[in-house]
Design an enzyme around this catalytic site. Structure first.
Site, PDB file in Angstrom:
ATOM      1  N   HIS A 187      -0.127  19.452  -4.494  1.00  0.00           N
ATOM      2  CA  HIS A 187       1.210  18.819  -4.506  1.00  0.00           C
ATOM      3  C   HIS A 187       2.258  19.780  -5.073  1.00  0.00           C
ATOM      4  O   HIS A 187       3.347  19.933  -4.522  1.00  0.00           O
ATOM      5  CB  HIS A 187       1.183  17.556  -5.380  1.00  0.00           C
ATOM      6  CG  HIS A 187       0.343  16.441  -4.839  1.00  0.00           C
ATOM      7  ND1 HIS A 187       0.434  16.000  -3.543  1.00  0.00           N
ATOM      8  CD2 HIS A 187      -0.598  15.653  -5.449  1.00  0.00           C
ATOM      9  CE1 HIS A 187      -0.414  14.988  -3.368  1.00  0.00           C
ATOM     10  NE2 HIS A 187      -1.063  14.775  -4.495  1.00  0.00           N
TER      11      HIS A 187
ATOM     12  N   GLU B 137      -3.725  18.308  -7.838  1.00  0.00           N
ATOM     13  CA  GLU B 137      -2.318  18.285  -8.256  1.00  0.00           C
ATOM     14  C   GLU B 137      -1.627  19.612  -7.952  1.00  0.00           C
ATOM     15  O   GLU B 137      -0.430  19.635  -7.672  1.00  0.00           O
ATOM     16  CB  GLU B 137      -2.213  17.958  -9.745  1.00  0.00           C
ATOM     17  CG  GLU B 137      -2.753  16.587 -10.137  1.00  0.00           C
ATOM     18  CD  GLU B 137      -2.076  15.444  -9.388  1.00  0.00           C
ATOM     19  OE1 GLU B 137      -0.902  15.599  -8.980  1.00  0.00           O
ATOM     20  OE2 GLU B 137      -2.725  14.397  -9.198  1.00  0.00           O
TER      21      GLU B 137
END
Length: 460
Positions: free
Chosen positions: A35, A32
């Protein structure tokens, strides 16, 4: 003994669970963050970065307004970006919305998650190679009669140095190299006799190769038995209240025969002979203080996997592998970088090849593993030290990166597929088509997970 085993199983369960949570949290956080970092660099407003789902256990906001959260259910995570397709966006924030970024930026943001997993694997492998780990040289100890290796006359006591031209330095390398060759008609082994510098190439005919990855190593299925530690049937431990203790066996006894069969220093033969003898009077001849004694024992039943086997409750004398059979695989700070990148690439290619073999049927779907197997692997590797745990983390990180690249609409790969189509056609994929794709992707992913979990249950 049964009570001790129950306690051990409970401890093992919680250890595996804790190791799984730690492993998954690291993988999710890194994925994550990939991202998140590229989204920030692309000017997208990130509203939340969460490791886990459900009720937040800890949270805080940074100066950019992003809320960082650790949530109660530690099985996943997400990055919530400002997006007009999800929420209402003010006029002044529209330029910071994900959907208003160029297709190249959106591809970079989505692709950064899997890329971060590959990067994590490379970093983990770097420290594995930097710290170093002792590995057993791939020296052939035995060749099983009538096996593929025996038919090719693979020489005993020779070291395997390459598989199809790819250098191998440990049995793990051999196993991975062989597994990648499933479905082929032949495999070339390069072997070298002890003390020799001359390599000999031998072709193994693998057209009739039967390999079950969930049950045995690839080299074992070919009939190759590694050089093993020397095992003597001298008893080093007698379990309390076991059939052996009740029968009068003691530490120091050397088992010579079992029901008249010679098993002296043949531990594998002893255990295999013992398997069907649960609740059966069994005659042992042992050597004690220079004298042979005959002892009658009644092995009890013990569940091993799916079968009930005879259990005696003794441990043999196991001598360590000679130092000459061990090599320490380690590199300096600079060389370890190259080795880590090569290893990451090799394992990525290997994983793609195995996915291809699952699709073609060369590898059974029974070999898919789910969360239980991952938890067991995490617990086992963590209990063996930091190097083993880092190696396991790298392998799972590569797998997570590849899985997320699969062109299923619920995964990063599905989003990338839509953006590539948009790049080629000049217009986004219609919402209705995307919606149908997401439903199909969810069903496909659910099917794969169901198979993996069922495989986990069957293994348990």
């Amino acid at each position: 003994m049964a009570q001790q085993r129950k306690i051990f199983n409970v401890i093992e369960f919680f250890w595996n669970l804790a190791s799984f949570v730690v492993t998954l949290s690291i993988l999710v956080a890194v994925h994550e963050y990939g991202h998140f970092w590229v989204a920030r660099k692309s000017g997208v407003k990130v509203e939340r970065f969460s490791v886990g789902f459900g009720k937040p256990l800890w949270r805080r906001k940074d100066k950019h307004g992003t809320e960082f959260v650790f949530a109660a259910i530690p099985f996943g995570g997400y990055v919530k970006m400002l997006d007009e397709r999800v929420d209402e966006v003010s006029e002044e924030d529209k330029s910071s919305a994900f959907n208003n970024k160029s297709v190249y930026q959106r591809i970079a943001i989505i692709g950064a998650g899997p890329f971060a997993n590959f990067l994590l694997a490379a970093v983990a492998f770097y420290f594995v190679f930097l710290i170093g780990t002792p590995s057993v040289k791939p020296v052939i100890g035995e060749v099983s009669p009538k096996s593929i290796a025996a038919q090719a006359q693979l020489p005993v006591n020779s070291e395997i140095i390459a598989i199809n031209g790819d250098k191998v330095m440990s049995w793990q390398d051999v196993n991975i190299a062989l597994a990648a060759k499933i479905g082929g008609e032949s495999i070339e082994f390069s072997v070298r006799n002890s003390g020799s510098t001359q390599a000999k190439n031998i072709i193994l005919d693998t057209r009739n190769w039967q390999y079950q990855p969930d049950k045995e190593a690839a080299f074992t299925s070919l009939g190759i038995v590694p050089v093993m530690p020397k095992v003597e049937t001298i008893i080093t431990q007698v379990a309390p209240d076991s059939p052996a203790e009740k029968a009068g066996l003691v530490v120091g006894d050397k088992v010579l025969t079992l029901n008249g069969k010679d098993v002296e220093d043949k531990w594998r033969e002893l255990t295999s002979t013992l398997k069907p003898l649960a609740n059966v009077d069994t005659r042992f001849v042992v050597l004690r203080n220079g004298q042979q004694l005959e002892i009658i024992a009644v092995p009890s039943e013990f569940k091993r996997g799916k079968e009930m086997v005879g259990y005696l409750g003794i441990s043999p004398t196991v001598h360590p592998i000679p130092e000459g059979a061990i090599r320490d695989i380690s590199y300096g700070p600079v060389d370890a970088i190259g080795q880590a990148l090569v290893k990451t690439w090799q394992m990525t290619v290997f994983t793609f090849e195995m996915i291809g073999k699952l699709i073609t049927g060369d590898v059974s779907v029974k070999n898919l593993s789910g969360p239980v197997s991952i938890a067991q692997g995490a617990g086992s590797s963590a209990s063996h030290g930091i190097v083993q745990f880092l190696g396991f983390l790298a392998l799972i990180s590569i797998n997570l990166g590849i899985i997320n690249l699969l062109p299923l609409p619920v995964l990063d790969g599905g989003h990338l597929l839509y953006y590539v189509i948009e790049l080629l056609t000049g217009k986004p994929v219609p919402e209705k088509v995307q919606e149908i794709g997401f439903k199909f992707g969810a069903l496909a992913l659910l099917g794969l997970m169901s198979i993996a979990i069922m495989n986990d249950i069957s293994r348990l």
